[in-house]
Design a protein around this motif. Structure first.
Motif, PDB file in Angstrom:
ATOM      1  N   SER A   1       0.867  -1.243  -0.020  1.00  0.00           N
ATOM      2  CA  SER A   1      -0.065  -0.084   0.036  1.00  0.00           C
ATOM      3  C   SER A   1       0.866   1.178   0.036  1.00  0.00           C
ATOM      4  CB  SER A   1      -0.796  -0.039   1.124  1.00  0.00           C
ATOM      5  OG  SER A   1      -1.728   1.131   1.245  1.00  0.00           O
ATOM      6  N   PRO A   2       1.504   1.584  -0.998  1.00  0.00           N
ATOM      7  CA  PRO A   2       2.643   2.734  -1.131  1.00  0.00           C
ATOM      8  C   PRO A   2       1.984   3.922  -0.845  1.00  0.00           C
ATOM      9  CG  PRO A   2       2.193   1.867  -3.374  1.00  0.00           C
ATOM     10  CD  PRO A   2       1.337   0.770  -2.451  1.00  0.00           C
ATOM     11  N   ASN A   3       0.781   4.131  -0.994  1.00  0.00           N
ATOM     12  CA  ASN A   3       0.114   5.607  -1.027  1.00  0.00           C
ATOM     13  C   ASN A   3      -0.841   5.543   0.202  1.00  0.00           C
ATOM     14  OD1 ASN A   3       1.571   6.808  -3.263  1.00  0.00           O
ATOM     15  ND2 ASN A   3       0.262   5.566  -4.487  1.00  0.00           N
ATOM     16  N   GLY A   4      -0.981   4.363   0.955  1.00  0.00           N
ATOM     17  CA  GLY A   4      -1.961   4.458   2.036  1.00  0.00           C
ATOM     18  C   GLY A   4      -1.596   5.359   3.273  1.00  0.00           C
ATOM     19  N   LEU A   5      -2.785   5.980   3.776  1.00  0.00           N
ATOM     20  CA  LEU A   5      -2.439   6.814   5.037  1.00  0.00           C
ATOM     21  C   LEU A   5      -1.961   5.935   6.261  1.00  0.00           C
ATOM     22  CD1 LEU A   5      -3.089   9.119   6.713  1.00  0.00           C
ATOM     23  CD2 LEU A   5      -5.487   8.551   7.083  1.00  0.00           C
TER      24      LEU A   5
ATOM     25  N   LYS B   1       9.596  12.687   5.474  1.00  0.00           N
ATOM     26  CA  LYS B   1       9.318  12.427   4.012  1.00  0.00           C
ATOM     27  C   LYS B   1       7.772  11.445   3.941  1.00  0.00           C
ATOM     28  CE  LYS B   1      11.429  11.159  -0.670  1.00  0.00           C
ATOM     29  NZ  LYS B   1      12.519  10.510  -1.069  1.00  0.00           N
ATOM     30  N   VAL B   2       8.041  10.377   4.773  1.00  0.00           N
ATOM     31  CA  VAL B   2       6.942   9.459   4.705  1.00  0.00           C
ATOM     32  C   VAL B   2       5.786   9.779   5.395  1.00  0.00           C
ATOM     33  CG1 VAL B   2       6.425   7.059   5.664  1.00  0.00           C
ATOM     34  CG2 VAL B   2       8.473   7.553   4.768  1.00  0.00           C
ATOM     35  N   LEU B   3       5.785  10.360   6.362  1.00  0.00           N
ATOM     36  CA  LEU B   3       4.672  11.192   7.052  1.00  0.00           C
ATOM     37  C   LEU B   3       3.950  12.283   6.134  1.00  0.00           C
ATOM     38  CD1 LEU B   3       5.941  11.540  10.670  1.00  0.00           C
ATOM     39  CD2 LEU B   3       4.202  10.131   9.823  1.00  0.00           C
ATOM     40  N   ALA B   4       4.992  13.027   5.403  1.00  0.00           N
ATOM     41  CA  ALA B   4       4.135  13.989   4.335  1.00  0.00           C
ATOM     42  C   ALA B   4       3.293  13.083   3.423  1.00  0.00           C
ATOM     43  CB  ALA B   4       5.232  14.799   3.937  1.00  0.00           C
ATOM     44  N   HIS B   5       4.040  12.132   2.936  1.00  0.00           N
ATOM     45  CA  HIS B   5       3.388  11.312   2.090  1.00  0.00           C
ATOM     46  C   HIS B   5       2.207  10.754   2.445  1.00  0.00           C
ATOM     47  CE1 HIS B   5       2.953   9.314  -1.836  1.00  0.00           C
ATOM     48  NE2 HIS B   5       3.025   8.023  -1.283  1.00  0.00           N
ATOM     49  N   ALA B   6       2.160  10.383   3.527  1.00  0.00           N
ATOM     50  CA  ALA B   6       0.963   9.888   4.222  1.00  0.00           C
ATOM     51  C   ALA B   6      -0.588  10.643   4.186  1.00  0.00           C
ATOM     52  CB  ALA B   6       1.018   9.456   5.651  1.00  0.00           C
ATOM     53  N   LEU B   7      -0.048  11.940   4.480  1.00  0.00           N
ATOM     54  CA  LEU B   7      -1.107  13.156   4.543  1.00  0.00           C
ATOM     55  C   LEU B   7      -1.699  13.378   2.745  1.00  0.00           C
ATOM     56  CD1 LEU B   7       0.528  15.263   7.174  1.00  0.00           C
ATOM     57  CD2 LEU B   7      -1.653  14.127   7.223  1.00  0.00           C
ATOM     58  N   GLU B   8      -1.042  12.863   2.112  1.00  0.00           N
ATOM     59  CA  GLU B   8      -1.341  13.017   0.486  1.00  0.00           C
ATOM     60  C   GLU B   8      -2.364  11.916   0.129  1.00  0.00           C
ATOM     61  OE1 GLU B   8       2.296  12.640  -1.405  1.00  0.00           O
ATOM     62  OE2 GLU B   8       2.813  14.859  -0.809  1.00  0.00           O
ATOM     63  N   ALA B   9      -2.697  11.164   0.920  1.00  0.00           N
ATOM     64  CA  ALA B   9      -3.498  10.019   0.823  1.00  0.00           C
ATOM     65  C   ALA B   9      -4.803  10.455   0.554  1.00  0.00           C
ATOM     66  CB  ALA B   9      -3.749   8.764   1.957  1.00  0.00           C
ATOM     67  N   PRO B  10      -5.770   9.764  -0.675  1.00  0.00           N
ATOM     68  CA  PRO B  10      -7.034  10.304  -0.484  1.00  0.00           C
ATOM     69  C   PRO B  10      -7.809  10.068   0.571  1.00  0.00           C
ATOM     70  CG  PRO B  10      -6.331   8.642  -2.331  1.00  0.00           C
ATOM     71  CD  PRO B  10      -5.387   8.807  -1.394  1.00  0.00           C
ATOM     72  N   VAL B  11      -8.727  10.957   0.677  1.00  0.00           N
ATOM     73  CA  VAL B  11      -9.557  10.990   1.909  1.00  0.00           C
ATOM     74  C   VAL B  11     -10.726   9.779   1.838  1.00  0.00           C
ATOM     75  CG1 VAL B  11     -11.593  12.263   3.203  1.00  0.00           C
ATOM     76  CG2 VAL B  11      -9.294  13.386   2.389  1.00  0.00           C
ATOM     77  N   SER B  12     -10.903   9.357   2.986  1.00  0.00           N
ATOM     78  CA  SER B  12     -11.907   7.960   2.797  1.00  0.00           C
ATOM     79  C   SER B  12     -13.234   8.551   3.113  1.00  0.00           C
ATOM     80  CB  SER B  12     -11.502   7.010   3.974  1.00  0.00           C
ATOM     81  OG  SER B  12     -12.585   5.956   4.223  1.00  0.00           O
ATOM     82  N   VAL B  13     -14.157   8.213   1.834  1.00  0.00           N
ATOM     83  CA  VAL B  13     -15.319   8.564   2.159  1.00  0.00           C
ATOM     84  C   VAL B  13     -16.166   7.690   3.079  1.00  0.00           C
ATOM     85  CG1 VAL B  13     -15.584   9.979  -0.049  1.00  0.00           C
ATOM     86  CG2 VAL B  13     -15.979   7.407   0.085  1.00  0.00           C
ATOM     87  N   THR B  14     -15.930   6.299   3.014  1.00  0.00           N
ATOM     88  CA  THR B  14     -16.366   5.462   3.944  1.00  0.00           C
ATOM     89  C   THR B  14     -16.164   5.342   5.452  1.00  0.00           C
ATOM     90  OG1 THR B  14     -14.848   3.759   3.292  1.00  0.00           O
ATOM     91  CG2 THR B  14     -16.582   3.860   1.871  1.00  0.00           C
TER      92      THR B  14
ATOM     93  N   ALA C   1      -5.188  13.810  11.905  1.00  0.00           N
ATOM     94  CA  ALA C   1      -4.692  14.712  12.903  1.00  0.00           C
ATOM     95  C   ALA C   1      -3.371  14.191  13.604  1.00  0.00           C
ATOM     96  CB  ALA C   1      -5.863  14.871  14.042  1.00  0.00           C
ATOM     97  N   GLU C   2      -3.527  12.928  14.031  1.00  0.00           N
ATOM     98  CA  GLU C   2      -2.220  12.150  14.509  1.00  0.00           C
ATOM     99  C   GLU C   2      -1.012  12.407  13.633  1.00  0.00           C
ATOM    100  OE1 GLU C   2      -4.535   8.814  17.137  1.00  0.00           O
ATOM    101  OE2 GLU C   2      -3.724   8.231  15.342  1.00  0.00           O
ATOM    102  N   ALA C   3      -1.548  12.069  12.338  1.00  0.00           N
ATOM    103  CA  ALA C   3      -0.247  12.381  11.267  1.00  0.00           C
ATOM    104  C   ALA C   3       0.421  13.714  11.329  1.00  0.00           C
ATOM    105  CB  ALA C   3      -0.403  11.683   9.828  1.00  0.00           C
ATOM    106  N   ARG C   4      -0.523  14.636  11.138  1.00  0.00           N
ATOM    107  CA  ARG C   4      -0.097  16.144  11.091  1.00  0.00           C
ATOM    108  C   ARG C   4       0.860  16.329  12.637  1.00  0.00           C
ATOM    109  NH1 ARG C   4      -5.026  16.918   8.513  1.00  0.00           N
ATOM    110  NH2 ARG C   4      -6.050  17.178  10.399  1.00  0.00           N
ATOM    111  N   ALA C   5       0.285  15.874  13.738  1.00  0.00           N
ATOM    112  CA  ALA C   5       1.041  16.220  14.930  1.00  0.00           C
ATOM    113  C   ALA C   5       2.231  15.661  14.903  1.00  0.00           C
ATOM    114  CB  ALA C   5       0.003  15.836  16.199  1.00  0.00           C
ATOM    115  N   LEU C   6       2.521  14.339  14.634  1.00  0.00           N
ATOM    116  CA  LEU C   6       3.854  13.686  14.727  1.00  0.00           C
ATOM    117  C   LEU C   6       4.522  14.325  13.456  1.00  0.00           C
ATOM    118  CD1 LEU C   6       5.541  11.288  15.460  1.00  0.00           C
ATOM    119  CD2 LEU C   6       4.375   9.813  13.571  1.00  0.00           C
ATOM    120  N   LEU C   7       4.161  14.784  12.245  1.00  0.00           N
ATOM    121  CA  LEU C   7       5.051  15.256  11.345  1.00  0.00           C
ATOM    122  C   LEU C   7       5.609  16.473  12.083  1.00  0.00           C
ATOM    123  CD1 LEU C   7       6.309  15.626   8.686  1.00  0.00           C
ATOM    124  CD2 LEU C   7       4.081  16.684   7.831  1.00  0.00           C
ATOM    125  N   ALA C   8       4.795  17.293  12.629  1.00  0.00           N
ATOM    126  CA  ALA C   8       5.341  18.575  13.299  1.00  0.00           C
ATOM    127  C   ALA C   8       6.410  18.292  14.244  1.00  0.00           C
ATOM    128  CB  ALA C   8       3.984  19.314  14.034  1.00  0.00           C
TER     129      ALA C   8
END
Length: 243
Positions: free
Chosen positions: A178-182, A203-216, A226-233
């Motif tokens: 899952s190369p582009n998964g959140l 680099k990896v965390l920034a890519h995580a935040l580029e994942a498509p938003v889950s509609v389901t 939110a956790e990914a943004r906090a960890l990246l900061a």
């Protein structure tokens, strides 16, 4: 045991049965030396099972991200465990109910944090391993990401079964699937941060935040982002401090 065991849900929360993804698939910082056996053919889609697991994990997300009391969350997770176990009975031999049950077991262990927590985590690990053998590609490689997270969150011998080398192996396989998964990128990024590999982690965390938003699974998506943004900061602050 660490303060809280956050078991990865991976892209199982999108509840899409993943076709095998080539190890060479484009991804950020994708490990060049990932080795894996030829993936098993994915199991056929079962619409009824998918619907049942979807609702189960929506409820899991509400408990995790919209409740804020460990005792109440543990009780609600116990209720979910009954439903998850029933799904395993109704859909024998399917990887998805096994992954869901293991996820809930790990969550209960994290909220209860008592003498029985380690045994719950061991049961979760065993279910993830079983699901991985049945269909390693199920839910975009959710079993690999979950196993990787358990191996780096748990203490090592003699208390637990934690292993940084095993964690890296499973998390890198999760990235390959899952190369582009959140979720796959979030947990790999967290692991890299804990290893002091801050530049790669950012680099990896920034890519995580580029994942498509889950509609389901909007509750899960918002919470994990939110956790990914906090960890990246936090990782970026450590990068500045280390230079």
């Amino acid at each position: 045991m660490r303060a809280r065991i956050f078991v990865a849900t991976s892209t199982l929360l999108s509840l899409m049965l993943a076709a095998p993804i080539a190890v060479q698939a484009a991804s950020v910082d994708s490990p060049a030396a990932v080795t894996a056996a030829a993936p098993a053919a994915p199991q056929a889609t079962d619409p009824a099972m998918t619907q049942d697991v979807t609702q189960l994990l929506r409820d899991w997300s509400v408990i995790k991200y919209q409740m804020h009391d460990d005792k109440a969350q543990a009780l609600k997770m116990r209720d979910l465990l009954v439903r998850a176990t029933d799904l395993q009975t109704r859909y024998p031999g399917r990887a998805e109910p096994m992954i869901s049950t293991a996820l809930i077991l790990g969550s209960i262990a994290g909220y209860e944090q008592n003498a029985g927590s380690l045994e719950l985590v061991r049961k979760a690990r065993d279910l993830f391993e079983q699901a991985d053998k049945i269909d390693p590609t199920a839910l975009d490689g959710a079993s690999a990401v979950n196993l990787g997270s358990l191996y780096y969150l748990m203490p090592g011998f003699p208390i637990g079964f934690g292993s940084d080398s095993k964690a890296r192996k499973y998390l890198e396989r999760g990235i390959a699937l899952s190369p582009n998964g959140l979720e796959s990128n979030y947990f790999y990024g967290e692991f890299l941060s804990q290893q002091g590999e801050y530049e790669r982690s950012a680099k990896v965390l920034a890519h995580a935040l580029e994942a498509p938003v889950s509609v389901t699974q909007p509750v899960w998506d918002a919470g994990r982002r939110a956790e990914a943004r906090a960890l990246l900061a936090d990782v970026r602050q450590k990068l500045v401090a280390s230079n």
